[in-house]
Motif scaffolding. Structure first.
Motif, PDB file in Angstrom:
ATOM      1  N   ARG A   1      27.362  66.133 -15.883  1.00  0.00           N
ATOM      2  CA  ARG A   1      28.571  66.709 -16.477  1.00  0.00           C
ATOM      3  C   ARG A   1      29.751  66.438 -15.556  1.00  0.00           C
ATOM      4  NH1 ARG A   1      27.609  69.446 -20.926  1.00  0.00           N
ATOM      5  NH2 ARG A   1      25.473  70.129 -21.349  1.00  0.00           N
ATOM      6  N   ILE A   2      30.913  66.319 -16.147  1.00  0.00           N
ATOM      7  CA  ILE A   2      32.126  66.017 -15.391  1.00  0.00           C
ATOM      8  C   ILE A   2      33.080  67.189 -15.482  1.00  0.00           C
ATOM      9  CG2 ILE A   2      34.122  64.503 -15.169  1.00  0.00           C
ATOM     10  CD1 ILE A   2      32.419  62.236 -16.280  1.00  0.00           C
ATOM     11  N   ALA A   3      33.383  67.776 -14.323  1.00  0.00           N
ATOM     12  CA  ALA A   3      34.414  68.804 -14.232  1.00  0.00           C
ATOM     13  C   ALA A   3      35.653  68.159 -13.647  1.00  0.00           C
ATOM     14  CB  ALA A   3      33.940  69.957 -13.354  1.00  0.00           C
ATOM     15  N   LEU A   4      36.696  68.097 -14.427  1.00  0.00           N
ATOM     16  CA  LEU A   4      37.937  67.477 -13.974  1.00  0.00           C
ATOM     17  C   LEU A   4      38.699  68.455 -13.092  1.00  0.00           C
ATOM     18  CD1 LEU A   4      39.944  65.031 -14.327  1.00  0.00           C
ATOM     19  CD2 LEU A   4      41.075  66.448 -16.043  1.00  0.00           C
ATOM     20  N   LEU A   5      39.122  67.986 -11.921  1.00  0.00           N
ATOM     21  CA  LEU A   5      39.960  68.783 -11.029  1.00  0.00           C
ATOM     22  C   LEU A   5      41.350  68.170 -11.036  1.00  0.00           C
ATOM     23  CD1 LEU A   5      39.037  70.020  -7.450  1.00  0.00           C
ATOM     24  CD2 LEU A   5      41.341  69.309  -8.060  1.00  0.00           C
ATOM     25  N   ALA A   6      42.342  68.970 -11.403  1.00  0.00           N
ATOM     26  CA  ALA A   6      43.720  68.493 -11.424  1.00  0.00           C
ATOM     27  C   ALA A   6      44.628  69.514 -10.764  1.00  0.00           C
ATOM     28  CB  ALA A   6      44.176  68.235 -12.863  1.00  0.00           C
TER      29      ALA A   6
ATOM     30  N   GLY B   1      34.472  70.236 -18.314  1.00  0.00           N
ATOM     31  CA  GLY B   1      35.123  71.431 -17.787  1.00  0.00           C
ATOM     32  C   GLY B   1      36.372  71.039 -17.036  1.00  0.00           C
ATOM     33  N   LEU B   2      37.170  72.055 -16.686  1.00  0.00           N
ATOM     34  CA  LEU B   2      38.436  71.831 -15.991  1.00  0.00           C
ATOM     35  C   LEU B   2      38.590  72.831 -14.863  1.00  0.00           C
ATOM     36  CD1 LEU B   2      41.310  70.615 -15.678  1.00  0.00           C
ATOM     37  CD2 LEU B   2      42.068  72.248 -17.438  1.00  0.00           C
ATOM     38  N   LEU B   3      38.922  72.320 -13.693  1.00  0.00           N
ATOM     39  CA  LEU B   3      39.326  73.149 -12.562  1.00  0.00           C
ATOM     40  C   LEU B   3      40.786  72.805 -12.288  1.00  0.00           C
ATOM     41  CD1 LEU B   3      37.418  73.491  -9.133  1.00  0.00           C
ATOM     42  CD2 LEU B   3      39.814  74.053  -9.527  1.00  0.00           C
ATOM     43  N   LEU B   4      41.680  73.699 -12.647  1.00  0.00           N
ATOM     44  CA  LEU B   4      43.107  73.458 -12.451  1.00  0.00           C
ATOM     45  C   LEU B   4      43.523  74.130 -11.150  1.00  0.00           C
ATOM     46  CD1 LEU B   4      45.524  72.054 -13.668  1.00  0.00           C
ATOM     47  CD2 LEU B   4      46.013  74.115 -15.002  1.00  0.00           C
ATOM     48  N   HIS B   5      43.937  73.309 -10.215  1.00  0.00           N
ATOM     49  CA  HIS B   5      44.230  73.747  -8.856  1.00  0.00           C
ATOM     50  C   HIS B   5      45.630  74.342  -8.755  1.00  0.00           C
ATOM     51  CE1 HIS B   5      45.721  72.795  -4.694  1.00  0.00           C
ATOM     52  NE2 HIS B   5      44.561  73.327  -4.374  1.00  0.00           N
ATOM     53  N   ALA B   6      45.721  75.498  -8.094  1.00  0.00           N
ATOM     54  CA  ALA B   6      47.006  76.139  -7.770  1.00  0.00           C
ATOM     55  C   ALA B   6      47.817  76.491  -9.011  1.00  0.00           C
ATOM     56  CB  ALA B   6      47.816  75.257  -6.824  1.00  0.00           C
ATOM     57  N   VAL B   7      47.160  77.119  -9.984  1.00  0.00           N
ATOM     58  CA  VAL B   7      47.874  77.588 -11.176  1.00  0.00           C
ATOM     59  C   VAL B   7      48.714  78.810 -10.787  1.00  0.00           C
ATOM     60  CG1 VAL B   7      47.635  78.391 -13.544  1.00  0.00           C
ATOM     61  CG2 VAL B   7      45.916  76.854 -12.583  1.00  0.00           C
ATOM     62  N   PRO B   8      50.026  78.798 -11.048  1.00  0.00           N
ATOM     63  CA  PRO B   8      50.855  79.954 -10.701  1.00  0.00           C
ATOM     64  C   PRO B   8      50.432  81.188 -11.502  1.00  0.00           C
ATOM     65  CG  PRO B   8      52.210  78.030 -11.215  1.00  0.00           C
ATOM     66  CD  PRO B   8      50.810  77.700 -11.628  1.00  0.00           C
ATOM     67  N   PRO B   9      50.537  82.368 -10.902  1.00  0.00           N
ATOM     68  CA  PRO B   9      50.142  83.596 -11.610  1.00  0.00           C
ATOM     69  C   PRO B   9      50.801  83.760 -12.973  1.00  0.00           C
ATOM     70  CG  PRO B   9      50.496  84.069  -9.291  1.00  0.00           C
ATOM     71  CD  PRO B   9      50.930  82.642  -9.507  1.00  0.00           C
TER      72      PRO B   9
ATOM     73  N   VAL C   1      36.504  76.104 -14.677  1.00  0.00           N
ATOM     74  CA  VAL C   1      35.970  76.525 -13.393  1.00  0.00           C
ATOM     75  C   VAL C   1      36.999  77.463 -12.767  1.00  0.00           C
ATOM     76  CG1 VAL C   1      35.179  75.787 -11.114  1.00  0.00           C
ATOM     77  CG2 VAL C   1      34.832  74.295 -13.116  1.00  0.00           C
ATOM     78  N   THR C   2      36.575  78.658 -12.416  1.00  0.00           N
ATOM     79  CA  THR C   2      37.442  79.571 -11.682  1.00  0.00           C
ATOM     80  C   THR C   2      37.010  79.606 -10.228  1.00  0.00           C
ATOM     81  OG1 THR C   2      36.066  81.497 -12.192  1.00  0.00           O
ATOM     82  CG2 THR C   2      37.870  80.982 -13.726  1.00  0.00           C
ATOM     83  N   THR C   3      37.901  80.055  -9.360  1.00  0.00           N
ATOM     84  CA  THR C   3      37.600  80.056  -7.931  1.00  0.00           C
ATOM     85  C   THR C   3      37.953  81.391  -7.299  1.00  0.00           C
ATOM     86  OG1 THR C   3      39.784  79.169  -7.349  1.00  0.00           O
ATOM     87  CG2 THR C   3      38.021  77.580  -7.721  1.00  0.00           C
ATOM     88  N   CYS C   4      37.219  81.716  -6.245  1.00  0.00           N
ATOM     89  CA  CYS C   4      37.595  82.813  -5.369  1.00  0.00           C
ATOM     90  C   CYS C   4      37.002  82.542  -3.998  1.00  0.00           C
ATOM     91  CB  CYS C   4      37.158  84.168  -5.919  1.00  0.00           C
ATOM     92  SG  CYS C   4      35.382  84.400  -6.083  1.00  0.00           S
ATOM     93  N   TYR C   5      37.538  83.235  -3.000  1.00  0.00           N
ATOM     94  CA  TYR C   5      37.138  83.017  -1.611  1.00  0.00           C
ATOM     95  C   TYR C   5      36.253  84.146  -1.103  1.00  0.00           C
ATOM     96  CZ  TYR C   5      40.574  79.261  -1.066  1.00  0.00           C
ATOM     97  OH  TYR C   5      41.283  78.089  -1.176  1.00  0.00           O
TER      98      TYR C   5
END
Length: 272
Positions: A96-101, A126-134, A152-156
């Motif tokens: 599977r391909i998750a696109l990171l943009a 899937g899509l991982l959109l980097h640095a989406v503003p709030p 794809v969502t992220t947390c630290y």
């Protein structure tokens, strides 16, 4: 349940964790990358995080920043990456391909529904959109859901607030990317991965999406350790990109070099 959620990482009976590998589209060049992607599919890798290269990433270490630069020098942008996915995706049996943009570099200059529709139509899983503003996030969640495009969502670990973790849990529909430590890609937690178990367990209570851990995962021992702490999958970035860089620098076969790297993380026999 989202269409792809259950299958994004193939949890096989052998107990192996899911495996995602990060690469920049254009590093290696797209014609070589096509053969590399087909190899990953044949060798049983679950997911490719395929990035649209962008300059000046503050979250990436020097290895991935150089990779961005090499790909950008070849003129690879969102349009080229989506064409690449549309070409290769029908040939894949498993991968599977998750696109990171990156939001600012690749997306914000156009209407979000238009860009999301193009990504979905390309065949990206899937899509991982980097640095989406709030201010944009609510609309982003609505648009991707309407398009049927898992995200794809992220947390630290340790750093993200309870609110940020709750948002990641609520909206993860491809997988939830748990970043093992705050910092730049390629760096592992100084104290190791051992204390991730609590965070993984806490996130697990709120989502059916797979939980994947990345940042600093480089070896088979790292993979086993992270999986043993309860994660469904691991994400390997800088270590693999470094192998691409080395092969390109020395004129070696990038696909063969990367295949050897994948075998160092897991065996073909176990994942077939």
């Amino acid at each position: 349940m989202w269409p792809h959620m259950a299958e994004f990482f193939d949890q096989t009976a052998d107990g192996e964790p899911g495996l995602a590998l990060f690469l920049n589209a254009g590093d290696p060049p797209l014609d070589v990358l096509r053969d590399l992607v087909l190899m990953l599919d044949e060798d049983g890798v679950d997911c490719l995080e395929l990035a649209v290269p962008f300059p000046g990433s503050v979250t990436d270490g020097p290895v991935i920043r150089r990779s961005h630069d090499r790909a950008l020098a070849l003129g690879v942008g969102l349009a080229e990456v989506l064409s690449f996915i549309a070409d290769v995706r029908p040939r894949l049996k498993r991968l599977r391909i998750a696109l990171l943009a990156d939001w600012s570099y690749s997306v914000k200059s156009r209407p979000l529904p238009e860009v999301v529709a193009e990504i979905a139509q390309s065949g990206a899983d899937g899509l991982l959109l980097h640095a989406v503003p709030p201010r944009v996030r609510t609309g982003y969640y609505e648009v991707t859901k309407a398009a049927g495009l898992p995200i794809v969502t992220t947390c630290y670990h340790k750093v993200s607030t309870a609110q940020v973790q709750a948002e990641a849990v609520e909206h993860a529909s491809a997988y939830l990317y748990l970043v093992a430590q705050y910092g730049r890609s390629g760096t592992a937690p100084a104290e190791g991965f051992g204390d991730l178990a609590g965070t993984v367990s806490s996130l697990r209570k709120g989502t059916r999406a797979p939980i994947a851990v990345g940042f600093g995962v480089k070896t088979r021992d790292d993979v086993s350790t992270v999986h043993g702490l309860g994660a469904d999958a691991v994400i390997v970035g800088s270590a693999g990109v470094a192998r691409v860089e080395e092969a390109l620098a020395h004129g070696r076969d990038v696909v063969a070099e990367f295949q050897d790297f994948v075998k160092s993380l897991t065996t073909v026999e176990q994942r077939s």
